[in-house]
Design a protein around this motif. Structure first.
Motif, PDB file in Angstrom:
ATOM      1  N   GLN A  27       0.798  -1.069   0.080  1.00  0.00           N
ATOM      2  CA  GLN A  27      -0.086  -0.037   0.098  1.00  0.00           C
ATOM      3  C   GLN A  27       0.831   1.361   0.088  1.00  0.00           C
ATOM      4  OE1 GLN A  27      -2.757   1.047   3.400  1.00  0.00           O
ATOM      5  NE2 GLN A  27      -4.216   1.152   2.073  1.00  0.00           N
ATOM      6  N   PHE A  28       0.612   2.244  -0.961  1.00  0.00           N
ATOM      7  CA  PHE A  28       1.323   3.355  -0.946  1.00  0.00           C
ATOM      8  C   PHE A  28       0.289   4.469  -1.525  1.00  0.00           C
ATOM      9  CE2 PHE A  28       2.046   0.741  -4.698  1.00  0.00           C
ATOM     10  CZ  PHE A  28       1.823   1.719  -5.680  1.00  0.00           C
ATOM     11  N   GLY A  29       0.803   5.588  -1.351  1.00  0.00           N
ATOM     12  CA  GLY A  29       0.000   6.672  -1.741  1.00  0.00           C
ATOM     13  C   GLY A  29       0.781   7.992  -2.014  1.00  0.00           C
ATOM     14  N   SER A  30       0.000   9.119  -2.646  1.00  0.00           N
ATOM     15  CA  SER A  30       0.528  10.298  -2.780  1.00  0.00           C
ATOM     16  C   SER A  30      -0.536  11.237  -2.759  1.00  0.00           C
ATOM     17  CB  SER A  30       1.198  10.438  -4.238  1.00  0.00           C
ATOM     18  OG  SER A  30       1.406  11.717  -4.733  1.00  0.00           O
ATOM     19  N   ASN A  32      -3.971  12.638  -2.339  1.00  0.00           N
ATOM     20  CA  ASN A  32      -5.346  11.993  -1.987  1.00  0.00           C
ATOM     21  C   ASN A  32      -5.417  10.737  -2.441  1.00  0.00           C
ATOM     22  OD1 ASN A  32      -5.984  14.341  -0.350  1.00  0.00           O
ATOM     23  ND2 ASN A  32      -6.686  15.479  -2.221  1.00  0.00           N
ATOM     24  N   THR A  33      -4.230  10.189  -3.342  1.00  0.00           N
ATOM     25  CA  THR A  33      -4.581   8.930  -3.845  1.00  0.00           C
ATOM     26  C   THR A  33      -3.672   7.826  -3.115  1.00  0.00           C
ATOM     27  OG1 THR A  33      -4.838  10.028  -6.005  1.00  0.00           O
ATOM     28  CG2 THR A  33      -4.443   7.812  -6.156  1.00  0.00           C
ATOM     29  N   VAL A  34      -4.625   6.476  -2.979  1.00  0.00           N
ATOM     30  CA  VAL A  34      -3.824   5.262  -2.357  1.00  0.00           C
ATOM     31  C   VAL A  34      -3.931   4.339  -3.141  1.00  0.00           C
ATOM     32  CG1 VAL A  34      -3.964   3.782  -0.394  1.00  0.00           C
ATOM     33  CG2 VAL A  34      -4.132   6.290  -0.191  1.00  0.00           C
ATOM     34  N   CYS A  35      -3.047   3.587  -3.427  1.00  0.00           N
ATOM     35  CA  CYS A  35      -2.916   2.108  -3.997  1.00  0.00           C
ATOM     36  C   CYS A  35      -2.707   0.883  -3.196  1.00  0.00           C
ATOM     37  CB  CYS A  35      -1.677   2.273  -5.120  1.00  0.00           C
ATOM     38  SG  CYS A  35      -1.687   0.882  -6.346  1.00  0.00           S
ATOM     39  N   SER A  36      -3.619   0.169  -3.298  1.00  0.00           N
ATOM     40  CA  SER A  36      -3.156  -1.084  -2.454  1.00  0.00           C
ATOM     41  C   SER A  36      -3.404  -2.390  -3.342  1.00  0.00           C
ATOM     42  CB  SER A  36      -4.448  -1.261  -1.511  1.00  0.00           C
ATOM     43  OG  SER A  36      -4.507  -0.206  -0.554  1.00  0.00           O
ATOM     44  N   VAL A  70      -7.147   1.288  -6.924  1.00  0.00           N
ATOM     45  CA  VAL A  70      -6.502   2.710  -6.713  1.00  0.00           C
ATOM     46  C   VAL A  70      -7.629   3.515  -6.397  1.00  0.00           C
ATOM     47  CG1 VAL A  70      -5.181   4.715  -7.940  1.00  0.00           C
ATOM     48  CG2 VAL A  70      -4.801   2.172  -8.459  1.00  0.00           C
ATOM     49  N   ASN A  72      -9.055   7.532  -5.206  1.00  0.00           N
ATOM     50  CA  ASN A  72      -8.643   8.781  -4.919  1.00  0.00           C
ATOM     51  C   ASN A  72      -9.727   9.476  -3.824  1.00  0.00           C
ATOM     52  OD1 ASN A  72      -9.760  11.840  -5.857  1.00  0.00           O
ATOM     53  ND2 ASN A  72      -7.784  11.754  -6.047  1.00  0.00           N
ATOM     54  N   GLU A  81     -12.654   5.187  -7.890  1.00  0.00           N
ATOM     55  CA  GLU A  81     -11.829   4.166  -7.465  1.00  0.00           C
ATOM     56  C   GLU A  81     -11.677   3.156  -8.765  1.00  0.00           C
ATOM     57  OE1 GLU A  81     -11.475   0.809  -4.025  1.00  0.00           O
ATOM     58  OE2 GLU A  81     -13.612   1.204  -4.688  1.00  0.00           O
TER      59      GLU A  81
END
Length: 109
Positions: A27-30, A32-36, A70, A72, A81
């Motif tokens: 899981q990582f993000g930047s 307002n967006t997160v990817c899992s 992914v 937002n 999503e």
């Protein structure tokens, strides 16, 4: 995702580790967006609608695939999503696709 829930009503996202309630491998993000990335398991007990009138009837087979979401966020809520999963592996596990039967010459470089 509704199509998957209908085809795999017992579908679950499994914990990344046996001793954990964390349901993602990565899981990582930047901003307002997160990817899992997680693992999805289930049993094919409902029809799997492929679109265009094509449906795979229940096979009773179990599946285990990776999927990615992914998302937002706006004001603390999911705004958009995107979901991705290994569709070829899922179809292979259901026994409807045999990857070995695809000639390498048919793959574009």
């Amino acid at each position: 995702m509704y199509t998957l829930f209908k085809a795999f009503p017992d579908m679950q996202i499994i914990p990344a580790r046996a001793d954990s309630s964390v349901n993602y491998i990565y899981q990582f993000g930047s901003g307002n967006t997160v990817c899992s990335v997680s693992e999805l398991v289930g049993t094919h007990t409902g029809p799997l609608d492929l679109g265009n009138g094509r449906v795979i009837p229940p096979t009773g087979k179990k599946i285990h695939v990776l999927f990615c979401t992914v998302a937002n966020f706006v004001d603390g809520r999911v705004n958009k999503e995107y979901l991705f999963w290994d569709q070829l592996l899922l179809l292979q596990q259901l026994g409807v696709v045999n990857v070995k039967s695809v000639p390498a010459s048919s793959l574009k470089k």
